[in-house]
Design a protein around this motif. Structure first.
Motif, PDB file in Angstrom:
ATOM      1  N   LEU A  47       0.834  -1.210   0.000  1.00  0.00           N
ATOM      2  CA  LEU A  47       0.000   0.000   0.000  1.00  0.00           C
ATOM      3  C   LEU A  47       0.865   1.255   0.000  1.00  0.00           C
ATOM      4  CD1 LEU A  47      -2.586   1.703   0.445  1.00  0.00           C
ATOM      5  CD2 LEU A  47      -2.384   1.155   2.899  1.00  0.00           C
ATOM      6  N   PHE A  48       1.820   1.324   0.919  1.00  0.00           N
ATOM      7  CA  PHE A  48       2.626   2.533   1.037  1.00  0.00           C
ATOM      8  C   PHE A  48       3.559   2.710  -0.152  1.00  0.00           C
ATOM      9  CE2 PHE A  48       2.225   4.568   5.318  1.00  0.00           C
ATOM     10  CZ  PHE A  48       1.105   3.858   5.739  1.00  0.00           C
ATOM     11  N   ALA A  49       3.921   1.603  -0.827  1.00  0.00           N
ATOM     12  CA  ALA A  49       4.742   1.711  -2.029  1.00  0.00           C
ATOM     13  C   ALA A  49       3.948   2.256  -3.218  1.00  0.00           C
ATOM     14  CB  ALA A  49       5.331   0.347  -2.385  1.00  0.00           C
ATOM     15  N   GLU A  50       2.661   1.956  -3.255  1.00  0.00           N
ATOM     16  CA  GLU A  50       1.834   2.353  -4.391  1.00  0.00           C
ATOM     17  C   GLU A  50       1.101   3.663  -4.184  1.00  0.00           C
ATOM     18  OE1 GLU A  50      -0.739  -0.751  -5.870  1.00  0.00           O
ATOM     19  OE2 GLU A  50       0.693  -2.308  -5.256  1.00  0.00           O
ATOM     20  N   VAL A  51       0.819   4.020  -2.928  1.00  0.00           N
ATOM     21  CA  VAL A  51       0.013   5.210  -2.621  1.00  0.00           C
ATOM     22  C   VAL A  51       0.794   6.084  -1.646  1.00  0.00           C
ATOM     23  CG1 VAL A  51      -2.211   6.049  -1.789  1.00  0.00           C
ATOM     24  CG2 VAL A  51      -2.059   3.788  -2.878  1.00  0.00           C
ATOM     25  N   ASP A  52       0.963   7.333  -1.992  1.00  0.00           N
ATOM     26  CA  ASP A  52       1.738   8.235  -1.130  1.00  0.00           C
ATOM     27  C   ASP A  52       0.820   8.822  -0.054  1.00  0.00           C
ATOM     28  OD1 ASP A  52       3.559   9.900   0.057  1.00  0.00           O
ATOM     29  OD2 ASP A  52       4.314  10.750  -1.821  1.00  0.00           O
ATOM     30  N   LEU A  53       0.575   8.029   0.958  1.00  0.00           N
ATOM     31  CA  LEU A  53      -0.319   8.462   2.032  1.00  0.00           C
ATOM     32  C   LEU A  53       0.291   9.597   2.849  1.00  0.00           C
ATOM     33  CD1 LEU A  53      -1.614   4.974   3.203  1.00  0.00           C
ATOM     34  CD2 LEU A  53      -2.903   6.707   1.951  1.00  0.00           C
ATOM     35  N   HIS A  54       1.599   9.612   2.977  1.00  0.00           N
ATOM     36  CA  HIS A  54       2.216  10.684   3.740  1.00  0.00           C
ATOM     37  C   HIS A  54       2.069  12.024   3.019  1.00  0.00           C
ATOM     38  CE1 HIS A  54       3.737   8.393   7.089  1.00  0.00           C
ATOM     39  NE2 HIS A  54       4.229   7.486   6.254  1.00  0.00           N
ATOM     40  N   ALA A  55       2.163  12.030   1.695  1.00  0.00           N
ATOM     41  CA  ALA A  55       1.930  13.270   0.937  1.00  0.00           C
ATOM     42  C   ALA A  55       0.490  13.739   1.102  1.00  0.00           C
ATOM     43  CB  ALA A  55       2.260  13.057  -0.533  1.00  0.00           C
ATOM     44  N   MET A  56      -0.452  12.784   1.102  1.00  0.00           N
ATOM     45  CA  MET A  56      -1.852  13.119   1.357  1.00  0.00           C
ATOM     46  C   MET A  56      -2.000  13.784   2.715  1.00  0.00           C
ATOM     47  SD  MET A  56      -4.952  10.413   2.039  1.00  0.00           S
ATOM     48  CE  MET A  56      -4.177   9.969   3.613  1.00  0.00           C
ATOM     49  N   ASN A  57      -1.337  13.227   3.719  1.00  0.00           N
ATOM     50  CA  ASN A  57      -1.447  13.781   5.066  1.00  0.00           C
ATOM     51  C   ASN A  57      -0.774  15.144   5.160  1.00  0.00           C
ATOM     52  OD1 ASN A  57      -2.440  13.022   7.816  1.00  0.00           O
ATOM     53  ND2 ASN A  57      -0.316  13.521   8.329  1.00  0.00           N
ATOM     54  N   GLU A  58       0.318  15.325   4.431  1.00  0.00           N
ATOM     55  CA  GLU A  58       0.986  16.628   4.427  1.00  0.00           C
ATOM     56  C   GLU A  58       0.072  17.702   3.844  1.00  0.00           C
ATOM     57  OE1 GLU A  58       4.596  15.878   2.333  1.00  0.00           O
ATOM     58  OE2 GLU A  58       5.439  14.668   3.980  1.00  0.00           O
ATOM     59  N   ALA A  59      -0.712  17.338   2.842  1.00  0.00           N
ATOM     60  CA  ALA A  59      -1.671  18.290   2.283  1.00  0.00           C
ATOM     61  C   ALA A  59      -2.725  18.668   3.319  1.00  0.00           C
ATOM     62  CB  ALA A  59      -2.338  17.701   1.040  1.00  0.00           C
ATOM     63  N   ILE A  60      -3.178  17.696   4.094  1.00  0.00           N
ATOM     64  CA  ILE A  60      -4.141  17.968   5.164  1.00  0.00           C
ATOM     65  C   ILE A  60      -3.507  18.878   6.215  1.00  0.00           C
ATOM     66  CG2 ILE A  60      -5.447  16.910   7.052  1.00  0.00           C
ATOM     67  CD1 ILE A  60      -5.730  14.422   5.158  1.00  0.00           C
TER      68      ILE A  60
END
Length: 208
Positions: free
Chosen positions: A36-49
């Protein structure tokens, strides 16, 4: 050296544990989490929040665009309080001991608007700061120098009178360059010892 006039706490991994990877390992297993973390940049999503993007909409929009991982992405919102946990009791005790002493206590945190409001429904101490500088409201995140400038301008205190703790060296480095007193947080006991050394608490008050 004079005693600090205000103590500034980061929140994630200072007052609350923040380890999304651990949460996902628990929910879906390490192998699936790594995929999941390799395919989806969840941390970038959270940084936007953290920079002010809407909490739920940002997460759900990414889930809608990523159907293979939609359920897992939505967990970032739906199970958010399970990720932002547990509280770090020793640090909470220090926050309250400082306030009992009449010391001004601020927060300076990378946190979204909606997620911070949500966290306050579980963690009462998040409403106990004299001033809370939340990146989502300010529209700028650490370690951008502008967020530190905003703190200085709002509180009106000289940089050398501010004592700041954060778990990230990059955030500490910018504050230190501005003249703030800084402590890299690696556990509440070390932070307690620093507060005692600065003359803000005695050992008993600091839980040592």
């Amino acid at each position: 050296m004079t005693t600090p006039q205000a103590v500034i706490f980061d929140i994630g991994n200072v007052l609350l544990e923040w380890n999304p990877e651990r949460f996902y390992d628990w929910q879906i297993g390490r192998a699936q989490r790594e995929a999941l973390f390799a395919e989806v940049d969840l941390h970038a999503m959270n940084e936007a929040i953290d920079a002010g993007a809407p909490f739920r909409d940002t997460i759900y929009d990414l889930a809608d665009r990523t159907p293979d991982w939609a359920e897992e992405i939505r967990m970032w919102h739906d199970n958010w309080l399970d990720m932002a946990s547990p509280r770090i009791d020793g640090s909470v005790t220090l926050l309250r001991a400082l306030r009992s002493r009449g010391v001004a206590v601020f927060a300076l945190t990378n946190f979204g608007i909606g997620s911070f409001d949500y966290a306050k429904t579980r963690y009462d101490f998040l409403s106990e700061f004299d001033r809370a500088y939340v990146s989502g409201h300010l529209g700028v995140t650490k370690p951008d120098p502008r967020i530190y400038e905003r703190v200085e301008a709002d509180c009106g205190l000289p940089p050398g009178s501010l004592l700041f703790t954060d778990d990230r060296e990059a955030n500490i480095a910018v504050a230190r360059a501005r003249g703030w007193r800084c402590h890299l947080f690696e556990g509440w006991q070390g932070w307690a010892r620093r507060l005692v050394a600065e003359g803000l608490l005695n050992e008993k008050e600091a839980g040592l």
